[in-house]
Design an enzyme around this catalytic site. Structure first.
Site, short mmCIF file in Angstrom:
data_model
loop_
_atom_site.label_atom_id
_atom_site.label_comp_id
_atom_site.label_asym_id
_atom_site.label_seq_id
_atom_site.Cartn_x
_atom_site.Cartn_y
_atom_site.Cartn_z
N TRP A 40 0.89 -0.90 0.76
CA TRP A 40 0.30 0.25 -0.26
C TRP A 40 1.01 1.55 -0.03
O TRP A 40 0.75 2.11 -0.46
CB TRP A 40 -1.05 0.15 0.70
CG TRP A 40 -1.98 -1.27 0.66
CD1 TRP A 40 -2.00 -2.02 1.95
CD2 TRP A 40 -2.64 -1.49 0.59
NE1 TRP A 40 -3.72 -2.63 1.31
CE2 TRP A 40 -3.70 -2.52 0.07
CE3 TRP A 40 -3.66 0.09 -1.18
CZ2 TRP A 40 -5.15 -3.23 -0.66
CZ3 TRP A 40 -4.51 -0.66 -1.87
CH2 TRP A 40 -4.95 -2.01 -1.76
N ASP A 93 -1.95 6.74 6.22
CA ASP A 93 -2.92 5.62 6.11
C ASP A 93 -3.46 5.02 6.23
O ASP A 93 -2.90 3.88 6.97
CB ASP A 93 -2.47 5.05 4.78
CG ASP A 93 -3.52 4.18 3.86
OD1 ASP A 93 -5.19 3.65 4.44
OD2 ASP A 93 -3.59 3.23 3.27
N LYS A 124 -12.19 -2.01 6.12
CA LYS A 124 -11.43 -3.38 7.40
C LYS A 124 -12.21 -3.29 8.24
O LYS A 124 -12.89 -4.49 9.50
CB LYS A 124 -10.60 -2.75 6.93
CG LYS A 124 -9.29 -3.52 5.92
CD LYS A 124 -9.32 -2.83 4.45
CE LYS A 124 -8.81 -3.01 3.64
NZ LYS A 124 -8.27 -2.62 2.62
C1 PLP Z 1 -7.41 -2.07 1.79
C2 PLP Z 1 -6.40 -0.73 1.47
C3 PLP Z 1 -6.23 0.56 0.81
C4 PLP Z 1 -6.97 0.62 -0.60
O1 PLP Z 1 -8.72 1.26 -0.10
P1 PLP Z 1 -9.18 1.11 -1.05
O2 PLP Z 1 -10.53 1.69 -0.04
O3 PLP Z 1 -10.39 -0.14 -1.84
O4 PLP Z 1 -9.21 2.35 -1.87
C5 PLP Z 1 -5.46 1.26 1.10
N1 PLP Z 1 -4.69 1.46 1.82
C6 PLP Z 1 -4.55 -0.06 2.96
C7 PLP Z 1 -3.72 0.40 3.64
C8 PLP Z 1 -5.16 -1.08 2.87
O5 PLP Z 1 -5.21 -1.85 3.66
#
Ligand code: PLP
Length: 360
Positions: free
Chosen positions: A102, A172, A196
């Protein structure tokens, strides 16, 4: 309904109490005669839902008043672009810490807007660790420092809070938000896709310090401009109303159950149990450095990769589903978010021990 435990990385398990509540009020929300899905986002009923969700999140995370909370669409992936689009503020560089898949995607997107200084990377260690801050080479001219608190695919979580002085820290937090208390005041921006640990897919939560709002260039599309989104309380257009509502139910569920301190204790206990079982066996291995092991995503490999398929099939028969590791790393991954009951961990550990006995 068969009893299963869902270890999916995302979209992921939601608290059973929350789903029951949503089911209960699905067709008639609080006597309104309609479903939340059918309501105008500008009507008083939905406005009350939206406000309560925000207030509950503020309470849960103790978000200071000088931070805005935005309920957006586009996923965490859109934030990979929106962050540089909005907060470069005339600077031409930004620092990124590369701890996995990511991080790489965030870097790739940021490069479209600025020169990216990868201040540290654990790529040489195959992303099984987090580079110590003493090894970072931050650029003093950078507009911000970006990191991924928890790499969902690699199962690598920051064991420390980066220290960046006056340079805003951008995180993030998609797969670790709400898993434990964080000091929001240490961050410039926290963002997370909801699917998540917050709620259903389609909602993205952005927590942003208000001085970082308002410096996007004039040609920034309105839908990507934090100022316009914030000025309109995340209702510049139709927001993802049902996902927002469901996230609100999750916030309420967490508050009712003791808040983030309480869930952190549970998460620590759940993940310790699973890692202890992995470490105690000669059959399962965690590739991640001990101090960086994620509380939320637990990757592990079997002694013999040829048994992966059998493991997954038998696990599914035992009601333990979505344990396949990400296609980029293989092996297994158990995602054990807030909503995963401790009994699910116990069932997994027991299955793993039994599988080892038969195949080890
Ligand atoms: C799942 C995830 C993403 C992507 O998320 P989307 O909502 O599908 O764009 C980005 N960063 C992390 C750490 C993730 O777990």
């Amino acid at each position: 309904m068969p009893k299963i435990y869902n270890f999916s990385a995302g979209p992921a398990i939601l608290p059973a109490d929350v789903l029951a509540m949503a089911q209960n009020e699905l067709c008639d929300w609080h006597g309104s005669g309609m479903s939340v899905m059918e309501m105008s986002h500008r009507g008083s009923a939905f406005m009350s839902i939206a406000e309560k969700a925000e207030n509950d999140l503020r309470q849960l995370m103790a978000i200071p008043d000088n931070y805005k909370v935005l309920f957006l669409q586009g996923g965490a992936s859109s934030q990979f672009a929106m962050v540089p689009m909005n907060i470069l503020a005339g600077n031409s560089t930004a620092d990124y810490i590369n701890t996995g898949a990511w991080s790489k995607k965030a870097i790739k997107e940021a490069k479209k807007y600025c020169s990216v200084n990868v201040a540290a990377t654990s790529e040489a260690e195959n992303f099984t660790t987090v580079p110590a801050q003493s090894e970072w080479t931050l650029n003093k001219d950078s507009a911000y420092v970006h990191f991924v608190s928890n790499e969902t695919i690699g199962g690598v979580e920051f064991p420390f809070l980066p220290e960046t002085g006056d340079v805003p820290l951008v995180a993030d937090m998609s797969s670790t938000i709400l898993s434990r208390p964080v000091d929001v005041a240490k961050y410039g921006i926290i963002y997370a896709g909801a699917q998540k640990n917050i709620g259903p897919a389609g909602l993205t939560v952005v927590i942003i310090r208000d001085d970082l709002i308002g410096s996007a260039p004039d040609n920034t599309p309105s839908m990507f401009n934090y100022k316009e989104l914030s000025d309109n309380n995340s209702m510049l257009n139709t927001p993802p109303t049902f996902a927002w509502y469901l996230a609100g139910l999750v916030f309420d569920w967490l508050n009712t159950n003791g808040g983030l301190k309480a869930i952190a204790d549970v998460n620590k206990r759940k993940s310790d149990k699973l890692y202890d079982a992995i470490d105690a066996s000669g059959f399962y291995t965690s590739p991640v450095a001990v101090e960086c092991r994620s509380w939320m995503n637990v990757p592990f490999t079997l002694a013999n990769a040829e048994l992966d398929k059998t493991f997954l099939t038998e696990a599914a028969t035992a009601g333990l589903v979505s344990l396949k590791g990400h296609r980029s790393v293989g092996g297994m991954r158990a995602s054990i978010y807030n909503a995963m009951p401790e009994a699910g961990i116990d069932a997994l550990i027991q299955f793993m021990a039994d599988f080892e006995k038969r195949n080890g």
